[in-house]
Design an enzyme around this catalytic site. Structure first.
Site, mmCIF file in Angstrom:
data_model
loop_
_atom_site.group_PDB
_atom_site.id
_atom_site.type_symbol
_atom_site.label_atom_id
_atom_site.label_comp_id
_atom_site.label_asym_id
_atom_site.label_seq_id
_atom_site.Cartn_x
_atom_site.Cartn_y
_atom_site.Cartn_z
ATOM 1 N N LYS A 15 0.838 -1.251 -0.172
ATOM 2 C CA LYS A 15 0.187 -0.099 0.055
ATOM 3 C C LYS A 15 0.765 1.167 -0.018
ATOM 4 O O LYS A 15 0.573 2.390 -0.727
ATOM 5 C CB LYS A 15 -0.660 0.160 1.256
ATOM 6 N N ARG A 127 12.164 -6.363 5.447
ATOM 7 C CA ARG A 127 12.202 -4.791 5.565
ATOM 8 C C ARG A 127 12.697 -4.648 7.044
ATOM 9 O O ARG A 127 13.733 -3.884 7.048
ATOM 10 C CB ARG A 127 10.829 -4.395 5.509
ATOM 11 N N ARG A 129 11.124 -3.432 9.861
ATOM 12 C CA ARG A 129 10.895 -2.323 10.691
ATOM 13 C C ARG A 129 10.509 -2.728 12.072
ATOM 14 O O ARG A 129 10.591 -3.884 12.283
ATOM 15 C CB ARG A 129 9.303 -1.786 10.080
ATOM 16 N N ARG A 140 -0.680 -8.596 13.539
ATOM 17 C CA ARG A 140 -1.183 -7.624 12.422
ATOM 18 C C ARG A 140 -1.898 -8.131 11.461
ATOM 19 O O ARG A 140 -2.958 -7.622 10.726
ATOM 20 C CB ARG A 140 0.216 -6.797 11.725
HETATM 21 P P1 AP5 Z 1 4.449 -1.554 1.869
HETATM 22 O O1 AP5 Z 1 4.553 -0.664 0.707
HETATM 23 O O2 AP5 Z 1 5.190 -0.832 3.036
HETATM 24 O O3 AP5 Z 1 3.305 -2.142 2.305
HETATM 25 P P2 AP5 Z 1 2.240 -1.977 3.143
HETATM 26 O O4 AP5 Z 1 1.104 -2.729 2.625
HETATM 27 O O5 AP5 Z 1 2.191 -0.351 3.316
HETATM 28 O O6 AP5 Z 1 2.584 -2.297 4.440
HETATM 29 P P3 AP5 Z 1 2.976 -2.072 5.812
HETATM 30 O O7 AP5 Z 1 3.495 -2.998 6.763
HETATM 31 O O8 AP5 Z 1 3.543 -0.549 5.905
HETATM 32 O O9 AP5 Z 1 1.335 -1.870 6.320
HETATM 33 P P4 AP5 Z 1 0.879 -1.828 7.675
HETATM 34 O O10 AP5 Z 1 -0.660 -1.723 7.196
HETATM 35 O O11 AP5 Z 1 0.971 -3.024 8.542
HETATM 36 O O12 AP5 Z 1 1.394 -0.645 8.301
HETATM 37 P P5 AP5 Z 1 1.067 1.051 8.684
HETATM 38 O O13 AP5 Z 1 2.423 1.626 8.699
HETATM 39 O O14 AP5 Z 1 -0.340 1.176 7.817
HETATM 40 O O15 AP5 Z 1 5.678 -2.718 1.605
HETATM 41 C C1 AP5 Z 1 6.144 -3.814 2.566
HETATM 42 C C2 AP5 Z 1 7.509 -4.168 2.197
HETATM 43 O O16 AP5 Z 1 7.337 -4.829 0.744
HETATM 44 C C3 AP5 Z 1 8.622 -2.883 1.889
HETATM 45 O O17 AP5 Z 1 9.713 -3.309 2.277
HETATM 46 C C4 AP5 Z 1 8.486 -2.521 0.473
HETATM 47 O O18 AP5 Z 1 9.682 -2.256 -0.296
HETATM 48 C C5 AP5 Z 1 8.208 -4.114 -0.092
HETATM 49 N N1 AP5 Z 1 7.547 -4.242 -1.243
HETATM 50 C C6 AP5 Z 1 6.323 -3.478 -1.665
HETATM 51 N N2 AP5 Z 1 6.083 -3.795 -3.058
HETATM 52 C C7 AP5 Z 1 6.922 -4.972 -3.606
HETATM 53 C C8 AP5 Z 1 6.840 -5.559 -4.487
HETATM 54 N N3 AP5 Z 1 5.993 -5.364 -5.600
HETATM 55 N N4 AP5 Z 1 7.828 -6.402 -4.694
HETATM 56 C C9 AP5 Z 1 8.768 -6.797 -3.472
HETATM 57 N N5 AP5 Z 1 8.703 -6.122 -2.331
HETATM 58 C C10 AP5 Z 1 7.833 -5.091 -2.391
HETATM 59 O O19 AP5 Z 1 0.722 0.815 10.273
HETATM 60 C C11 AP5 Z 1 1.470 0.373 11.207
HETATM 61 C C12 AP5 Z 1 0.556 0.477 12.489
HETATM 62 O O20 AP5 Z 1 0.366 1.808 12.744
HETATM 63 C C13 AP5 Z 1 -0.423 -0.346 12.865
HETATM 64 O O21 AP5 Z 1 -0.232 -1.559 13.084
HETATM 65 C C14 AP5 Z 1 -1.202 0.272 13.815
HETATM 66 O O22 AP5 Z 1 -0.760 0.048 15.038
HETATM 67 C C15 AP5 Z 1 -0.978 1.830 13.521
HETATM 68 N N6 AP5 Z 1 -2.013 2.348 12.689
HETATM 69 C C16 AP5 Z 1 -1.655 2.673 11.390
HETATM 70 N N7 AP5 Z 1 -2.736 3.242 10.723
HETATM 71 C C17 AP5 Z 1 -4.038 3.210 11.728
HETATM 72 C C18 AP5 Z 1 -5.384 3.448 11.808
HETATM 73 N N8 AP5 Z 1 -5.901 3.842 10.779
HETATM 74 N N9 AP5 Z 1 -5.922 2.990 13.076
HETATM 75 C C19 AP5 Z 1 -5.267 2.471 13.807
HETATM 76 N N10 AP5 Z 1 -3.919 2.212 14.036
HETATM 77 C C20 AP5 Z 1 -3.263 2.580 12.940
#
Ligand code: AP5
Length: 185
Positions: A15, A127, A129, A140
């Site tokens: 995403k 990754r 993180r 998650r």
């Molecule tokens: P990436 O693009 O970061 O994927 P993503 O879907 O954004 O994954 P995240 O892990 O960042 O999402 P998330 O929903 O768990 O985290 P968020 O920050 O929203 O890609 C992931 C990896 O794959 C990267 O290394 C990238 O380079 C690689 N990659 C991408 N595309 C690729 C491809 N085609 N081929 C190979 N590699 C690829 O949330 C984190 C925390 O914040 C949550 O757990 C929660 O505690 C809190 N939070 C965030 N939003 C809310 C909300 N609305 N309400 C409550 N809590 C929230």
């Protein structure tokens, strides 16, 4: 050309990666609640301190806190936007709908990125993180299934879901995303 978009999908589906590319291409505000929360943690703000432990467990931060962040950003922005990681449950989706009704800015497309759990896990483990260790990733994923996946039916009913296969190279996924968001409304 559509400019009010929402990205949905499990952790690691891409995403953030895809949202960033599309936002740059179309000149949209990329609003990632995860990024905004991590910035608060880094800054050591009161909000960040409150969010840190919750994020480390892979749970959701409180709706009120996240909503306040999103609302402030959308109200102070004039132009298109792309929401990434928000909404995350039905309560957030309901609140977003009320806000967007008020602003007369309906969502145009909800891009749903689909990927197998095995690949998600690999991507996140490589990754590394703070919340990318196996136990937290599994939590998650569970939180996603229980609280976020019901949004698929919510937005499907509104005719907004555009499914995209998120396997393959970043550029290949980006052209699939670009194709679905270029479809007429
Ligand atoms: P990436 O693009 O970061 O994927 P993503 O879907 O954004 O994954 P995240 O892990 O960042 O999402 P998330 O929903 O768990 O985290 P968020 O920050 O929203 O890609 C992931 C990896 O794959 C990267 O290394 C990238 O380079 C690689 N990659 C991408 N595309 C690729 C491809 N085609 N081929 C190979 N590699 C690829 O949330 C984190 C925390 O914040 C949550 O757990 C929660 O505690 C809190 N939070 C965030 N939003 C809310 C909300 N609305 N309400 C409550 N809590 C929230």
């Amino acid at each position: 050309m559509s400019d009010r978009l929402l990205f949905l999908g499990p952790p690691g589906a891409g995403k953030g990666t895809q949202a960033q590319l599309l936002a740059a291409e179309r000149g949209l505000l990329h609003l990632s609640t995860g990024e905004l929360l991590r910035a608060e943690v880094q800054a050591g703000s009161e909000l960040g301190t409150e969010a840190q432990a919750v994020m480390a467990r892979g749970e959701l931060v409180s709706d009120a806190l996240v909503l306040a962040i999103v609302k402030a950003r959308l109200l102070s922005h004039d132009g298109g936007w792309l929401l990434d990681g928000f909404p995350r449950n039905l309560a957030q989706a309901g609140a977003l709908r009320e806000l967007l009704d008020e602003l007369k800015q309906p969502i145009e497309h909800v891009v749903l990125l689909q990927l197998d759990d095995g690949i998600l896990l690999q991507r996140l483990l490589s990754r590394g993180r703070d919340d990318d260790n196996e136990a937290v990733i599994r939590n998650r994923l569970e939180v996603y299934r229980e609280q976020t996946a019901p949004l698929i039916a919510f937005y499907r009913q509104l005719g907004l879901i555009r499914e995209v296969e998120a396997e393959g190279a970043v550029e290949a996924v980006a052209s699939r995303v670009s194709a679905v968001v270029s479809q007429p409304l």
